[in-house]
Each structure stands twice: as structure tokens, then as C-alpha cells.
Scaffold this motif. Structure first.
Motif, PDB file in Angstrom:
ATOM      1  N   LEU A  18      -5.374  12.676   6.447  1.00 45.10           N
ATOM      2  CA  LEU A  18      -5.338  11.424   5.698  1.00 45.10           C
ATOM      3  C   LEU A  18      -5.843  11.576   4.268  1.00 45.10           C
ATOM      4  O   LEU A  18      -5.807  10.628   3.489  1.00 45.10           O
ATOM      5  N   LEU A  62       3.426   2.741   2.554  1.00 44.05           N
ATOM      6  CA  LEU A  62       2.718   2.667   3.828  1.00 44.05           C
ATOM      7  C   LEU A  62       2.894   1.295   4.488  1.00 44.05           C
ATOM      8  O   LEU A  62       3.281   1.199   5.636  1.00 44.05           O
ATOM      9  N   ALA A  82      -5.695  11.914   0.615  1.00 40.63           N
ATOM     10  CA  ALA A  82      -4.612  11.564  -0.322  1.00 40.63           C
ATOM     11  C   ALA A  82      -5.180  10.540  -1.296  1.00 40.63           C
ATOM     12  O   ALA A  82      -6.338  10.133  -1.176  1.00 40.63           O
ATOM     13  N   THR A  83      -4.336  10.114  -2.229  1.00 40.34           N
ATOM     14  CA  THR A  83      -4.692   8.978  -3.082  1.00 40.34           C
ATOM     15  C   THR A  83      -3.915   7.771  -2.597  1.00 40.34           C
ATOM     16  O   THR A  83      -2.700   7.857  -2.373  1.00 40.34           O
ATOM     17  N   TYR A  84      -4.618   6.668  -2.426  1.00 40.29           N
ATOM     18  CA  TYR A  84      -4.005   5.454  -1.917  1.00 40.29           C
ATOM     19  C   TYR A  84      -3.982   4.394  -3.028  1.00 40.29           C
ATOM     20  O   TYR A  84      -4.992   4.142  -3.691  1.00 40.29           O
ATOM     21  N   TRP A 133       0.853  -1.191   0.000  1.00 40.96           N
ATOM     22  CA  TRP A 133       0.000   0.000   0.000  1.00 40.96           C
ATOM     23  C   TRP A 133       0.890   1.243   0.000  1.00 40.96           C
ATOM     24  O   TRP A 133       1.877   1.314   0.755  1.00 40.96           O
ATOM     25  N   TYR A 134       0.490   2.205  -0.840  1.00 33.22           N
ATOM     26  CA  TYR A 134       1.227   3.450  -0.969  1.00 33.22           C
ATOM     27  C   TYR A 134       0.256   4.616  -0.823  1.00 33.22           C
ATOM     28  O   TYR A 134      -0.925   4.514  -1.140  1.00 33.22           O
ATOM     29  N   ARG A 135       0.838   5.732  -0.414  1.00 28.23           N
ATOM     30  CA  ARG A 135       0.079   6.976  -0.323  1.00 28.23           C
ATOM     31  C   ARG A 135       0.716   7.997  -1.261  1.00 28.23           C
ATOM     32  O   ARG A 135       1.960   8.075  -1.362  1.00 28.23           O
ATOM     33  N   GLN A 136      -0.136   8.789  -1.925  1.00 28.50           N
ATOM     34  CA  GLN A 136       0.363   9.871  -2.767  1.00 28.50           C
ATOM     35  C   GLN A 136      -0.406  11.144  -2.448  1.00 28.50           C
ATOM     36  O   GLN A 136      -1.624  11.214  -2.639  1.00 28.50           O
ATOM     37  N   ASP A 137       0.300  12.165  -1.994  1.00 36.95           N
ATOM     38  CA  ASP A 137      -0.288  13.476  -1.791  1.00 36.95           C
ATOM     39  C   ASP A 137      -0.277  14.216  -3.123  1.00 36.95           C
ATOM     40  O   ASP A 137       0.577  13.950  -3.992  1.00 36.95           O
TER      41      ASP A 137
END
Lengths: 112, 111
Positions: B83, B46, B85-87, B34-38
Motif C-alpha cells: 500500500l 481508487l 504510494a502517494t494518495y 481518491w487516487y493512488r500514484q506509485d
């Protein structure tokens, strides 16, 4: 610890001009390296990956090319940019233990 | 061919609520990420889930993996604005050294 750097961070280029984006990794040897492109508001598109010096696999036919002249250097190039080449370009290296990808800061390209 | 589907693709929710993002994949794999992108930024890792039943938690986020169901979930507890963001989820396809990516879930949390 390992770090990854990309440059330039931002560039605006005219259609038909050349392109060179550079990515370097520090703190690891013989990493698998990747170039991705992300169009605005979209997901990730794998462009190229490399498992070693001079070894490049292309995933999408297009006017881009990649080279790996040194173990920890990965370069994305084009001889003549198209409007459709605009996007956010991300370089990544793969952790050997978990297979996790670690991304650079990205290079935002606008072709006018 | 390995395919990864995330849903929902867009989620708008209020602060304080709970919600879950789902990631389904089509063939056998025991590695899920799992990754997060602002907005305007790169991707940040993540969670790394490497076995059936794996559960990882960080703050208000908890990720789990069920390899038999080919499903991972990212659960958000008592959401806060930060929180937003794009996940993305991604599945390991090591026949060709790649990760196969979901389309991403854009999460907006309103105060």
C-alpha cells in the motif's frame, strides 16, 4: 471499453527545442480532455482542458499550448522549451456519469 | 474558490497498523475522488464518492464522505507494504469542468 494513450513515454530535450506530446482516447466520443503537469515530488497542476474540438481553456500562462484537432486527440506543444518545463505530463479524460478522471500512462520530459 | 487540503502530507507507518488520511474541502461539493500514484507512474482511480454518507471499501482501504463537514477520509486497516504510494483526493468543481486536487499524502509502510 475506453482507453487512453500518451506518447512518447519519455523524452529528453535541450532548452529552446520544440515539444509535441500526443494523447488519444478510444471508446468514447466528445470527452472532456485535460493536460496536467506534475513536478518531481509535487502535486498536479492543471495546464489545459478541452470540452470539444478546437475548444481549449488555459489555466496557467506559460510557453505551452494545446490543440484538439480531432474529437479524441489532444496535443500539448511548445515552440521553445524552458528548464522549468521539465516534469511528468499527464493526459486525462472525464467520465460523463461520475465525473471521474481517467489518466494516461504519462510522458516524462527532461529539459537540459 | 474551492480549496482542498489533505493531511498528513507524509506518513510513515509499520505494517499491521491502522491509520487515516483526511481530505477537507472549502465549499459545497458532493463528488469526491481518491487516487493512488506509485512512484514514477500515473494516477489510478481508487474510489468515487458521490453522495453524503457514501462509503466504499476495497481490500484494506475504506473511503467515506461527509458533505456537511466537507470531509472525506481514507482509512487503512492492517497496512501492508504494497500500500506504499502517494494518495490524492480531488473534489468536483463542475462550474468549470475541473477537479480540485489535494497536495497528496505520501505513505510509506515499513515491514
Amino acid at each position: 471499453s475506453q482507453t487512453i494513450h500518451q506518447w512518447p513515454a519519455t523524452l529528453v530535450q535541450p532548452v529552446g527545442s520544440p515539444l509535441s506530446l500526443e494523447c488519444t482516447v478510444e471508446g468514447t466520443s466528445n470527452p472532456n480532455l485535460y493536460w496536467y503537469r506534475q513536478a518531481a515530488g509535487r502535486g498536479l497542476q492543471l495546464l489545459f482542458y478541452s470540452v470539444g474540438i478546437g475548444q481549449i481553456s488555459s489555466e496557467v500562462p506559460q510557453n505551452l499550448s494545446a490543440s484538439r484537432p480531432q474529437d479524441r486527440q489532444f496535443i500539448l506543444s511548445s515552440k521553445k522549451l524552458l528548464l522549468s518545463d521539465s516534469g511528468f505530463y499527464l493526459c486525462a479524460w472525464r467520465g460523463q456519469n461520475t465525473g471521474e478522471l481517467f489518466f494516461g500512462e504519462g510522458s516524462r520530459l527532461t529539459v537540459l | 474558490e474551492l480549496k482542498v487540503e489533505q493531511n498528513p502530507l507524509f506518513l510513515s507507518m509499520q505494517e499491521g497498523k491502522n491509520y487515516t488520511i483526511y481530505c477537507n474541502y472549502s465549499t459545497t461539493s458532493d463528488r469526491l475522488y481518491w487516487y493512488r500514484q506509485d512512484p514514477g507512474k500515473s494516477l489510478e482511480s481508487l474510489f468515487v464518492l458521490l453522495s453524503n454518507g457514501a462509503v466504499k471499501q476495497e481490500g484494506r482501504l475504506m473511503a467515506s464522505l461527509d458533505t456537511k463537514a466537507r470531509l472525506s477520509t481514507l482509512h487503512i486497516t492492517a497496512a501492508v507494504h504494497d500500500l506504499s504510494a502517494t494518495y490524492f483526493c480531488a473534489v468536483g468543481d463542475y462550474s468549470n469542468y475541473q477537479l480540485i486536487w489535494g497536495a497528496g499524502t505520501k505513505l510509506i509502510i515499513k515491514p
